[in-house]
Design an enzyme around this catalytic site. Structure first.
Site, PDB file in Angstrom:
ATOM      1  N   HIS A  29      70.575  15.683 -13.860  1.00 12.81           N
ATOM      2  CA  HIS A  29      70.506  14.289 -13.397  1.00 12.81           C
ATOM      3  C   HIS A  29      70.362  14.357 -11.855  1.00 12.81           C
ATOM      4  O   HIS A  29      71.232  14.641 -11.161  1.00 12.81           O
ATOM      5  CB  HIS A  29      71.466  13.569 -13.855  1.00 12.81           C
ATOM      6  CG  HIS A  29      71.934  13.582 -15.290  1.00 12.81           C
ATOM      7  ND1 HIS A  29      72.377  14.391 -16.155  1.00 12.81           N
ATOM      8  CD2 HIS A  29      71.566  12.456 -16.177  1.00 12.81           C
ATOM      9  CE1 HIS A  29      72.514  13.994 -17.441  1.00 12.81           C
ATOM     10  NE2 HIS A  29      72.020  12.609 -17.426  1.00 12.81           N
ATOM     11  N   HIS A 261      66.905   8.986 -12.485  1.00 13.09           N
ATOM     12  CA  HIS A 261      68.370   9.072 -12.953  1.00 13.09           C
ATOM     13  C   HIS A 261      68.657  10.568 -13.652  1.00 13.09           C
ATOM     14  O   HIS A 261      69.413  11.107 -13.407  1.00 13.09           O
ATOM     15  CB  HIS A 261      68.903   8.266 -13.926  1.00 13.09           C
ATOM     16  CG  HIS A 261      70.116   8.394 -14.732  1.00 13.09           C
ATOM     17  ND1 HIS A 261      71.391   7.999 -14.078  1.00 13.09           N
ATOM     18  CD2 HIS A 261      70.658   8.740 -15.859  1.00 13.09           C
ATOM     19  CE1 HIS A 261      72.291   8.261 -14.870  1.00 13.09           C
ATOM     20  NE2 HIS A 261      71.590   8.768 -16.234  1.00 13.09           N
ATOM     21  N   GLU A 407      95.429   1.676 -25.523  1.00 14.46           N
ATOM     22  CA  GLU A 407      95.637   2.979 -26.031  1.00 14.46           C
ATOM     23  C   GLU A 407      94.688   3.839 -25.387  1.00 14.46           C
ATOM     24  O   GLU A 407      95.018   5.075 -25.211  1.00 14.46           O
ATOM     25  CB  GLU A 407      95.421   2.831 -27.512  1.00 14.46           C
ATOM     26  CG  GLU A 407      96.482   2.431 -28.584  1.00 14.46           C
ATOM     27  CD  GLU A 407      96.501   0.766 -28.471  1.00 14.46           C
ATOM     28  OE1 GLU A 407      97.317   0.355 -29.398  1.00 14.46           O
ATOM     29  OE2 GLU A 407      95.585   0.232 -27.983  1.00 14.46           O
ATOM     30  N   HIS A 469      96.646  -3.176 -40.167  1.00  6.63           N
ATOM     31  CA  HIS A 469      97.776  -2.664 -39.798  1.00  6.63           C
ATOM     32  C   HIS A 469      97.905  -1.237 -40.603  1.00  6.63           C
ATOM     33  O   HIS A 469      98.786  -0.692 -40.290  1.00  6.63           O
ATOM     34  CB  HIS A 469      98.862  -3.256 -39.415  1.00  6.63           C
ATOM     35  CG  HIS A 469      98.701  -4.228 -38.073  1.00  6.63           C
ATOM     36  ND1 HIS A 469      97.949  -4.850 -37.989  1.00  6.63           N
ATOM     37  CD2 HIS A 469      99.333  -4.053 -36.877  1.00  6.63           C
ATOM     38  CE1 HIS A 469      98.031  -5.744 -36.716  1.00  6.63           C
ATOM     39  NE2 HIS A 469      99.016  -5.131 -36.086  1.00  6.63           N
TER      40      HIS A 469
END
Length: 673
Positions: A29, A261, A407, A469
């Site tokens: 890159h 890029h 999380e 859950h």
């Protein structure tokens, strides 16, 4: 060559080294190194304090290249800074077995602080490093400034698009991490095209809303502007974001577009670049004046800072030896000697999360650098350290971390804290939400970080909360991550033993899968659990005769069910053994002899029982055996209703066992067991 300042020569030298590496490799890159070289040269030559003689010097500044695809620039900087990275290493960029992999890898070469590449995670690790620095500074700097350094992170547009960047930036602002400085390579281009296709956020306003100090540098080639911005950021009492406007692929054809890029420039492109930069040196050359400048501005400055710090340590040893002893205790692998010292359980019942809570108190009493938290679930995960308080800007030595409902961010911050050193960390959430944290767990494993994850509410037994859950596939999927050990203990004594294994780990993450519902103390675990859990699997209840007619195996709460089925089968003249399998990974590491003792190859009537997907257990049951699990989602209802409906009953175990018909003349079909 047209007259340039020495700094301009250094910037262009870094640019050319980087793109020459990419060109020789045939991949890489070039866009970021060409655009961001000025800001990183400014940072490294005027601010970053590092010491190539001792890359792990504890008070060094940390630099994290979150935009890890720009690794060629980092390697070029490390080379001119005299780290153990040769020109030959640069020439082997991206080759198999090289010291210069495609994205930075922690532990692969001195000077690389973190494994980056998955965008956004480097920013999170930087937040964790800054958090650890502040915690340790508050504990160690009573008389001398032993811990006093900055954490710098380079991010790009892609990093700031990723959701984890929002999580960790919000956390850092709330914690007022003033020693965290983020350089934003702002060039309005991402891989597929202009960022305007998908990203129109005012980044500085966004970060200001998090509580960050923000600045704009209009010209990414102006070293003085960049220098002044960093100087100002170092004086702030908030984390700092410096947006630096750059041109991706500066000097190359198609500069300012996505075409530069992630593709080598090619022979023609390299020729244009050399002309635009007025560069005449041979490939892979470090100009003598650039080498001399790096020696003065990076190497000597860093060595002087490290030497001065060492003098302070010597003074501290004479004047306040107790302070130095505390400092060394924190930074010299002090948790290696930790072990669970709670007595084994004789009887009774207790939820896995509650036993774990007791262990956390036990370990926290043994060392002052154990800290951790949860994704806004600590009261439910039971991960609070009772004799400490919440970590805040006002109480930086608090050992309870409020990560919020973040999380993924939590996982990356834990990684950064572990990489910083001086702390031992754990993090928690519900097992079903481990999916949010999984990419960070993977990077923890890649970096061999001994992080402990406490995942509670482990199965359908969550009950009325319903299928959203109730974890089904999470347990087995976590077992599939290489270099991670997963423990699902069956009773309080196995919880103690699992924590003992987790806290003694030094080169891998450990996941503890714990129940919300109570677990009865199982017969024999007072004596058997410690060694059995260490080995990953063990015979928790042997058959009455010399050889078992069959084997029941299970993990977690289902071990009790297997033991109950064993008793019923014995009344039916089927003499089976029961195996507790708290850690498949650890069991598979044992000797073939031990594995055969637990799972004799000749015994092919086998039933595995686990409240999760069945795939994976066939390794231990073989194609003749049966697995009682759940390969669909749960439902909302009481625990007892759900477990019965899913077939987790003694009757189901006996029925499945009796349906196994083995023709003893057939070849063994057990996969090695």
């Amino acid at each position: 060559m047209t007259k340039m300042t020495k700094d301009q020569l250094a910037v262009n030298n870094l640019r050319m080294l980087s793109v020459e590496m990419i060109e020789k490799a045939g991949s890489g890159h070039p866009g970021l190194p060409l655009g961001a070289a000025p800001m990183l040269w400014c940072l490294w030559s005027r601010h970053l304090r590092i010491d190539q003689r001792n890359p792990q010097w504890v008070n060094r500044d940390r630099f994290v290249l979150s935009a890890g695809h720009g690794s060629a620039l980092l390697y070029s900087l490390l080379h001119v800074s005299q780290f153990d990275l040769t020109i030959n290493d640069l020439k082997h960029f991206r080759r198999f077995g090289s010291q210069t992999p495609g994205h930075p890898e922690f532990g692969n070469v001195p000077g690389v602080e973190a494994t980056t590449g998955p965008l956004g995670q480097g920013l999170g690790m930087g937040v964790g490093m800054a958090l650890a620095e502040r915690f340790l500074a508050a504990k160690c700097n009573r008389h001398k400034s032993l811990i006093n350094h900055f954490t710098y992170v380079l991010v790009g547009d892609g990093d700031l698009m990723e959701g984890v960047s929002h999580e960790v930036a919000s956390f850092a602002g709330n914690q007022q991490l003033a020693k965290l400085i983020v350089l934003y390579d702002s060039n309005d281009v991402s891989l597929d095209g202009p960022t305007s296709r998908s990203f129109s956020t005012n980044v500085r306003q966004r970060f200001a809303s998090y509580g960050w100090d923000t600045q704009l540098v209009e010209d990414g080639n102006d070293l003085e502007q960049i220098d002044q911005a960093i100087q100002q950021a170092k004086q702030s009492n908030q984390p700092s974001l410096i947006e630096v406007r750059t041109v991706i692929g500066f000097g190359a054809p198609h500069a300012g577009t996505n075409l530069v890029h992630g593709t080598p420039l090619g022979k023609k492109g390299m020729s244009v670049l050399r002309q635009n930069l007025n560069w005449q040196a041979e490939p892979f050359t470090v100009l003598p004046e650039v080498a001399q400048l790096a020696q003065q501005k990076i190497v000597q400055r860093g060595m002087a800072a490290a030497d001065q710090w060492q003098k302070e340590v010597v003074k501290l040893a004479k004047e306040f030896p107790q302070d130095l002893a505390q400092f060394k205790n924190l930074f010299c692998e002090s948790t290696n000697g930790l072990q669970v010292s709670l007595p084994c359980y004789e009887s009774g019942a207790e939820a896995g999360r509650d036993t774990s809570h007791k262990v956390i108190q036990d370990l926290a009493d043994q060392t002052e650098n154990l800290l951790g938290g949860s994704a806004d679930l600590s009261s439910s995960n039971r991960t609070e350290i009772d004799n400490s308080y919440l970590m805040t800007p006002q109480n930086p030595t608090g050992r309870n971390l409020a990560f919020g409902v973040r999380e993924f961010g939590e996982g990356t911050i834990l990684n950064g804290m572990a990489l910083h050193g001086g702390v031992r960390v754990f993090g928690a959430t519900f097992l079903v939400f481990s999916d949010y944290m999984r990419p960070a767990i993977r990077l923890a494993a890649l970096q061999k970080l001994p992080i402990i994850y406490v995942f509670t509410h482990d199965s359908l037994a969550v009950g009325e909360d319903g299928p959203t859950h109730q974890p089904v596939e999470q347990l087995m999927s976590l077992r599939q991550i290489p270099d991670v050990e997963v423990f699902r203990p069956a009773d309080p004594n196995e919880v103690l033993a699992a924590w003992d294994q987790a806290i003694s780990a030094v080169d891998h993450p450990t996941i503890l899968i714990l129940t919300r519902q109570q677990l009865a103390v199982l017969p024999g675990t007072k004596k058997l659990a410690k060694k059995g859990v260490e080995r990953g699997g063990y015979v928790i209840s042997a058959q009455k005769g010399l050889v078992p007619d069959g084997i029941l195996m299970a993990s977690g709460s289902e071990v009790a069910l297997a033991l109950a089925a064993q008793k019923r089968l014995l009344k039916l003249n089927q003499d089976v053994s029961v195996v507790s399998m708290p850690s498949m990974e650890r069991f598979c590491q044992q000797s073939a002899k031990y594995q055969a003792q637990v799972l004799p190859k000749k015994i092919r009537r086998r039933v595995a029982i686990e409240l999760g997907v069945t795939q994976g257990w066939e390794k231990f049951t073989g194609i003749d055996g049966k697995v009682i699990g759940i390969d669909c989602y749960g439902a909302s209802g009481s625990m007892d209703e759900l477990l019965t409906a899913a077939g987790f009953t003694i009757e189901r175990i006996i029925n499945d066992y009796q349906q196994i018909h083995i023709n003893d003349q057939q070849l063994l079909s057990i996969n090695g067991y």
